[in-house]
Design a protein around this motif. Structure first.
Motif, PDB file in Angstrom:
ATOM      1  N   SER A 132       0.663  -1.142   0.020  1.00  0.00           N
ATOM      2  CA  SER A 132       0.024  -0.034  -0.042  1.00  0.00           C
ATOM      3  C   SER A 132       0.827   1.052  -0.074  1.00  0.00           C
ATOM      4  O   SER A 132       0.696   2.258  -0.808  1.00  0.00           O
ATOM      5  N   LEU A 133       2.127   1.188   0.872  1.00  0.00           N
ATOM      6  CA  LEU A 133       2.872   2.411   0.702  1.00  0.00           C
ATOM      7  C   LEU A 133       3.489   2.584  -0.689  1.00  0.00           C
ATOM      8  O   LEU A 133       3.551   3.907  -1.062  1.00  0.00           O
ATOM      9  N   GLN A 134       3.736   1.521  -1.083  1.00  0.00           N
ATOM     10  CA  GLN A 134       4.634   1.574  -2.403  1.00  0.00           C
ATOM     11  C   GLN A 134       3.612   2.101  -3.531  1.00  0.00           C
ATOM     12  O   GLN A 134       3.901   3.009  -4.368  1.00  0.00           O
ATOM     13  N   ARG A 135       2.298   1.770  -3.255  1.00  0.00           N
ATOM     14  CA  ARG A 135       1.309   2.221  -4.267  1.00  0.00           C
ATOM     15  C   ARG A 135       1.061   3.624  -4.074  1.00  0.00           C
ATOM     16  O   ARG A 135       0.968   4.488  -5.054  1.00  0.00           O
ATOM     17  N   GLU A 136       1.122   4.112  -2.734  1.00  0.00           N
ATOM     18  CA  GLU A 136       0.894   5.562  -2.497  1.00  0.00           C
ATOM     19  C   GLU A 136       1.970   6.465  -3.288  1.00  0.00           C
ATOM     20  O   GLU A 136       1.823   7.621  -3.731  1.00  0.00           O
ATOM     21  N   LEU A 137       3.177   5.759  -3.049  1.00  0.00           N
ATOM     22  CA  LEU A 137       4.475   6.599  -3.613  1.00  0.00           C
ATOM     23  C   LEU A 137       4.345   6.790  -5.065  1.00  0.00           C
ATOM     24  O   LEU A 137       4.452   7.768  -5.806  1.00  0.00           O
ATOM     25  N   GLN A 138       3.742   5.636  -5.785  1.00  0.00           N
ATOM     26  CA  GLN A 138       3.591   5.802  -7.230  1.00  0.00           C
ATOM     27  C   GLN A 138       2.559   6.916  -7.469  1.00  0.00           C
ATOM     28  O   GLN A 138       2.615   7.521  -8.532  1.00  0.00           O
ATOM     29  N   LYS A 139       1.413   6.905  -6.569  1.00  0.00           N
ATOM     30  CA  LYS A 139       0.506   8.052  -7.042  1.00  0.00           C
ATOM     31  C   LYS A 139       1.162   9.233  -6.885  1.00  0.00           C
ATOM     32  O   LYS A 139       1.029  10.520  -7.698  1.00  0.00           O
ATOM     33  N   ILE A 140       1.947   9.601  -5.854  1.00  0.00           N
ATOM     34  CA  ILE A 140       2.472  10.833  -5.523  1.00  0.00           C
ATOM     35  C   ILE A 140       3.549  11.300  -6.871  1.00  0.00           C
ATOM     36  O   ILE A 140       3.612  12.296  -7.231  1.00  0.00           O
ATOM     37  N   LEU A 141       4.309  10.266  -7.449  1.00  0.00           N
ATOM     38  CA  LEU A 141       5.130  10.306  -8.370  1.00  0.00           C
ATOM     39  C   LEU A 141       4.582  10.778  -9.690  1.00  0.00           C
ATOM     40  O   LEU A 141       4.841  11.332 -10.593  1.00  0.00           O
ATOM     41  N   TYR A 142       3.202  10.144  -9.981  1.00  0.00           N
ATOM     42  CA  TYR A 142       2.272  10.453 -10.895  1.00  0.00           C
ATOM     43  C   TYR A 142       1.753  11.960 -10.889  1.00  0.00           C
ATOM     44  O   TYR A 142       1.825  12.688 -11.845  1.00  0.00           O
ATOM     45  N   PHE A 143       1.390  12.236  -9.565  1.00  0.00           N
ATOM     46  CA  PHE A 143       0.829  13.622  -9.332  1.00  0.00           C
ATOM     47  C   PHE A 143       1.749  14.783  -9.439  1.00  0.00           C
ATOM     48  O   PHE A 143       1.395  15.675 -10.273  1.00  0.00           O
ATOM     49  N   LEU A 144       2.761  14.866  -8.996  1.00  0.00           N
ATOM     50  CA  LEU A 144       3.694  15.922  -8.873  1.00  0.00           C
ATOM     51  C   LEU A 144       4.164  16.438 -10.327  1.00  0.00           C
ATOM     52  O   LEU A 144       3.966  17.799 -10.480  1.00  0.00           O
ATOM     53  N   PRO A 145       4.598  15.655 -11.314  1.00  0.00           N
ATOM     54  CA  PRO A 145       5.083  16.589 -12.423  1.00  0.00           C
ATOM     55  C   PRO A 145       3.930  16.964 -13.176  1.00  0.00           C
ATOM     56  O   PRO A 145       4.182  18.109 -13.753  1.00  0.00           O
ATOM     57  N   ARG A 146       2.808  16.255 -13.266  1.00  0.00           N
ATOM     58  CA  ARG A 146       1.610  16.776 -13.845  1.00  0.00           C
ATOM     59  C   ARG A 146       1.091  18.071 -13.222  1.00  0.00           C
ATOM     60  O   ARG A 146       0.495  18.917 -13.851  1.00  0.00           O
ATOM     61  N   PHE A 147       1.188  18.097 -11.852  1.00  0.00           N
ATOM     62  CA  PHE A 147       0.593  19.066 -11.089  1.00  0.00           C
ATOM     63  C   PHE A 147       1.336  20.489 -11.508  1.00  0.00           C
ATOM     64  O   PHE A 147       0.947  21.437 -11.602  1.00  0.00           O
TER      65      PHE A 147
END
Length: 258
Positions: A132-147
């Motif tokens: 779950s923690l790994q998946r949350e990190l993937q979501k953060i890495l997906y979010f930041l550059p696009r934001f």
């Protein structure tokens, strides 16, 4: 495609009686306490910085659009509220992710009869927490550059007129991705595959995210929206995505044994 928004809204309606069922009540306690803390922090920050942030954003509006200031104030206010929430919710989502994963699992078991074959030993629970923690990190890495990219567009003349709408759409997309992910992850569907599946149902995802966004602004309801959204997302997984992605875990297990 026209039915997609109705499916998203219907999932929330079906989620309400499920969330208070005896089998699932236990799983709303942790996110409820986390949400109390989160909303307290968000409201304190909003009272301190909200007007300042919106005023700064409004300063970048072209003068020839001044007659629409009231409209863009509402848009910027909505975006600022979402960004304030998201900045704090990252930490809360990381803490609550294992509980939300268990909640999605129990909903799928209750609705489909599927039994996740792993007994909840200490080792299995640790593995779920780490995944779950790994998946949350993937979501953060997906979010930041696009934001960051969308934020930069807000400083470009003419383009900054549509930037608020793009940020709003992206915010609803991220909320949908956040809560849909738990059921996909439980069934071992990779993050990239999950995004592709959601991308095929854009209206449903935007509607889902918009419902969550509006709910976050409603007192009391915003304390419960996290588990409600997870249940609704799991129902959508079962009715929309499971027929095409439900066997992914089985195929993965077979390939690992081969």
């Amino acid at each position: 495609m026209i039915s997609q928004p109705f499916k998203a809204a219907g999932a929330f309606i079906k989620a309400l009686p499920l969330i208070v069922s005896p089998q699932l009540r236990l799983f709303i306690l942790a996110p409820f306490l986390a949400n109390i803390l989160l909303m307290g922090l968000v409201y304190v920050l909003a009272l301190s910085y909200f007007n300042h942030l919106v005023t700064v954003a409004m300063d970048y509006m072209p003068e020839w659009l001044s007659f629409l200031n009231w409209f863009f104030y509402i848009i910027f206010a909505a975006i600022t509220s979402v960004l304030l929430f998201y900045s704090f919710s990252v930490g809360i989502n990381i803490l609550a992710a294992p509980f939300m994963a268990f909640l999605a699992e129990k909903v799928e078991e209750k609705q489909t009869g599927k039994v996740f074959d792993e007994a909840l030993t200490g080792k299995v629970i640790l593995a779920i927490v780490l995944r779950s923690l790994q998946r949350e990190l993937q979501k953060i890495l997906y979010f930041l550059p696009r934001f960051v990219l969308l934020l930069l567009l807000s400083f470009i003349p003419i383009v900054n007129v549509i930037a608020p709408f793009l940020l709003l759409l992206f915010s609803t997309w991220m909320l949908a991705l956040q809560y849909m992910d738990y059921a996909f992850d439980n069934n071992k569907v990779p993050f990239h595959e999950m995004r592709m599946a959601l991308r095929s149902k854009p209206l449903m995802c935007w509607t889902f995210g918009a419902i969550v966004m509006v709910s976050l602004a409603i007192p009391v309801l915003n304390l419960f929206i996290m588990p409600i959204a997870v249940v609704a997302a799991t129902l959508l997984w079962i009715s929309v995505f499971r027929p095409s992605h439900g066997e992914y875990a089985s195929l993965l297990d077979l390939s690992n044994k081969a």
